[in-house]
Motif scaffolding. Structure first.
Motif, mmCIF file in Angstrom:
data_model
loop_
_atom_site.group_PDB
_atom_site.id
_atom_site.type_symbol
_atom_site.label_atom_id
_atom_site.label_comp_id
_atom_site.label_asym_id
_atom_site.label_seq_id
_atom_site.Cartn_x
_atom_site.Cartn_y
_atom_site.Cartn_z
ATOM 1 N N GLN A 183 -9.298 -2.985 4.315
ATOM 2 C CA GLN A 183 -8.981 -4.407 4.407
ATOM 3 C C GLN A 183 -10.001 -5.283 3.701
ATOM 4 O OE1 GLN A 183 -8.611 -4.988 8.649
ATOM 5 N NE2 GLN A 183 -6.452 -4.362 8.685
ATOM 6 N N GLU A 198 6.076 -1.693 1.727
ATOM 7 C CA GLU A 198 6.537 -3.072 1.592
ATOM 8 C C GLU A 198 6.982 -3.392 0.174
ATOM 9 O OE1 GLU A 198 3.680 -5.843 3.011
ATOM 10 O OE2 GLU A 198 3.896 -5.269 5.120
ATOM 11 N N GLU A 216 -3.301 1.756 5.748
ATOM 12 C CA GLU A 216 -3.231 0.440 5.115
ATOM 13 C C GLU A 216 -2.486 0.496 3.785
ATOM 14 O OE1 GLU A 216 -4.590 -2.807 6.147
ATOM 15 O OE2 GLU A 216 -4.207 -1.613 7.945
ATOM 16 N N HIS A 261 1.115 -1.351 4.063
ATOM 17 C CA HIS A 261 1.030 -2.708 3.537
ATOM 18 C C HIS A 261 1.154 -2.803 2.013
ATOM 19 C CE1 HIS A 261 0.104 -4.189 7.495
ATOM 20 N NE2 HIS A 261 -0.928 -3.364 7.605
#
Length: 520
Positions: A157, A206, A198, A202
């Motif tokens: 992140q 997606e 992650e 993400h």
């Protein structure tokens, strides 16, 4: 062109990847006059490019992520596009003719490969955008180890890292004509499981919901005896990754050469009759896994009648069975001077395969719902049956044996053998130079092998997931604040176990009728 983009996350996964790219590059034919039939479309996994000086390059479609300090002598940006490389500097200082001399390695000599860093095993040149370093963590750092799932979530992140990774992902995807999907190789025993979560959830799921995502979860052997908390970290990391990424991947494939990496005796290896390797040496066990992975994906890269990643995935993932099992036969047990039927001893060829599914019990009670089996390198001149028996086709012979042993198998045959010139010395002295099994020791320098690999949906996944779930239930999560305060409060801890239970239930086989119902 049906391209496949690979992502390698973690040190052990990069060892496996290094062997895979070496295998692929060893199959290249550089002779423009060669009449050899092109069997594999290498453009699926490699890309063409040019340096600023107009030099043509051919590099893997790859994004590799590892910890800082893990590259040894390999520069992160590589050397192909280096404006200060020795050849380009020489061309600026000398305007005469340049002759490049190369000295071939002596017969049987292999590249020097350190057991500590994967970059020393890699002979393939990489694109400058391929290698990334995860910020904040260092390779082999005993003070601040990258050993837990929440650490991976936090590192992934990091805004600068996430932006750079997404930019590189777009770079490789946007130059594809018709992307099949993504193949991920990820260490799931440490923090890279969190990184992968992650990336898959993400970014890939997606942004590319219609593309296939094959997730290969790697669990290496510990180099030293594990302390209790280290083993429990491994269990938690694996459980979190399996539960969360099996939901967001087209197919989740746990892989290890160990029988049960979640047990105290985690170093017990699987049995490979014709291999002699040390599980604790990463580049040796990684070579075995690379051979299996590179073989099983061959149908998706064939030049003629290729199979799409989705077409291989669909039969394996019916009824919510998103976890697949990989097995391999390295090499195929073809006896020198024998025939196919005599080598197989009347059994289905799949009976000679070794499972790479961690924690699984593999015996005669295993029920198979689907098998995608790839056989490569069986010599055209190799007899199918003894001379006194009526000859038949290889596919017919395999199908006949499968009918006898009630197997549901889709076979794909690849003519070229597995070239192993960059492999470590892990082969039995009974193997010939072409990988056939001789009656006694021949101490040959093995150059290539006939290999089999199989992706399967079978009931042994139930025992694997049960092994993991049992290990999870034996942990008091409150003793691990790094997990309980970051990603596993009481409700999330209960949900994790519930998710694993639901996934395990997909592989329950209460009766033979369960199998027949899948065959309709």
């Amino acid at each position: 062109m049906n391209e496949i983009l690979s992502l390698q996350l973690g040190h052990y996964s990069n060892f496996v990847g290094a062997h895979r790219w070496n295998i692929q590059e060893s199959q290249f034919c550089y002779d423009p006059l060669s009449k050899e039939i092109r069997e594999v479309n290498h453009h699926c996994t490699f890309r063409e490019g040019k340096t600023d000086h107009g030099v043509e390059t051919y590099t893997p479609r790859l994004i590799s992520v590892d910890l800082q300090g893990s590259l040894a002598n390999l520069r992160q940006e590589g050397t192909l596009y280096d404006p200060n490389s020795s050849v380009q500097i020489g061309s600026q200082l000398w305007d005469g003719a340049v002759e490049v001399c190369k000295e071939e390695c002596a017969s049987g000599q292999q590249p020097s490969c350190s057991s500590d860093v994967w970059s020393s095993c890699l002979t393939t040149k990489l694109h400058p955008k391929s290698v990334m370093m995860l910020p904040g963590y260092w390779h082999n750092d005993l003070v601040h180890p990258f050993d837990c799932y929440p650490a991976g979530i936090g590192a992934a992140q990091n805004k600068e890292f996430a932006t750079e990774l997404e930019d590189r992902l777009h770079f490789f995807v946007e130059e594809c004509d018709q992307l099949q999907g993504f193949q991920l190789l990820t260490d799931i025993h440490d923090g890279f499981g969190g990184v992968a979560s992650e990336v898959v959830v993400h970014m890939l799921s997606e942004q590319y919901p219609k593309k296939a995502i094959w997730f290969n979860g790697m669990i290496p052997s510990p180099t030293d005896a594990l302390q209790a908390h280290q083993l429990q970290y491994r269990i938690l990391n694996s459980a979190l990754t399996v539960a969360r990424l099996s939901e967001n991947s087209s197919l989740f494939i746990p892989i290890s050469t160990l029988r049960n990496p979640w047990a105290r005796d985690a170093n017990l290896p699987r049995d490979f009759p014709h291999l002699l390797f040390d599980n604790k040496v990463m580049h040796q066990s990684a070579a075995v896994i690379a051979a299996a992975m590179e073989t099983v994906i061959q149908p998706c890269c064939l030049d003629t009648n290729p199979c799409h990643m989705w077409d291989m995935t669909a039969p394996l993932t019916c009824h919510g069975r998103k976890v697949g099992a990989l097995s391999c036969c390295l090499p195929l047990p073809l006896s020198a001077g024998g025939s196919m039927t005599s080598s197989l001893a009347g059994h289905s060829i799949n009976d000679h395969f070794t499972s790479l599914l961690p924690g699984a019990v593999t015996d005669d009670s295993v029920i198979y719902w689907s098998r995608q089996t790839v056989l490569r390198g069986i010599p055209e001149s190799y007899p199918l049956v003894p001379p006194c028996t009526m000859p038949t086709s290889l596919m017919s012979l395999l199908s006949t044996l499968d009918d006898i042993y009630q197997s549901i198998t889709t076979y794909r045959l690849v003519q070229k053998p597995l070239v192993v010139k960059s492999f470590p010395k892990i082969f039995s002295p009974r193997l010939t130079a072409t990988g056939l099994v001789s009656p006694g020791s021949c101490a040959a320098d093995v150059k290539s092998l006939p290999v089999g690999a199989s992706l399967q949906s079978n009931s042994s996944v139930h025992s694997s997931l049960t092994t993991l779930l049992t290990a999870v239930k034996g942990i008091n999560i409150k003793r691990f604040p790094l997990f309980s305060t970051n990603c596993l409060d009481c409700d999330e801890w209960a949900q994790l176990q519930h998710s694993l239970c639901d996934l395990t239930d997909c592989y329950v086989t209460s009766s033979a009728g369960d199998w027949s119902s899948d065959s309709d």
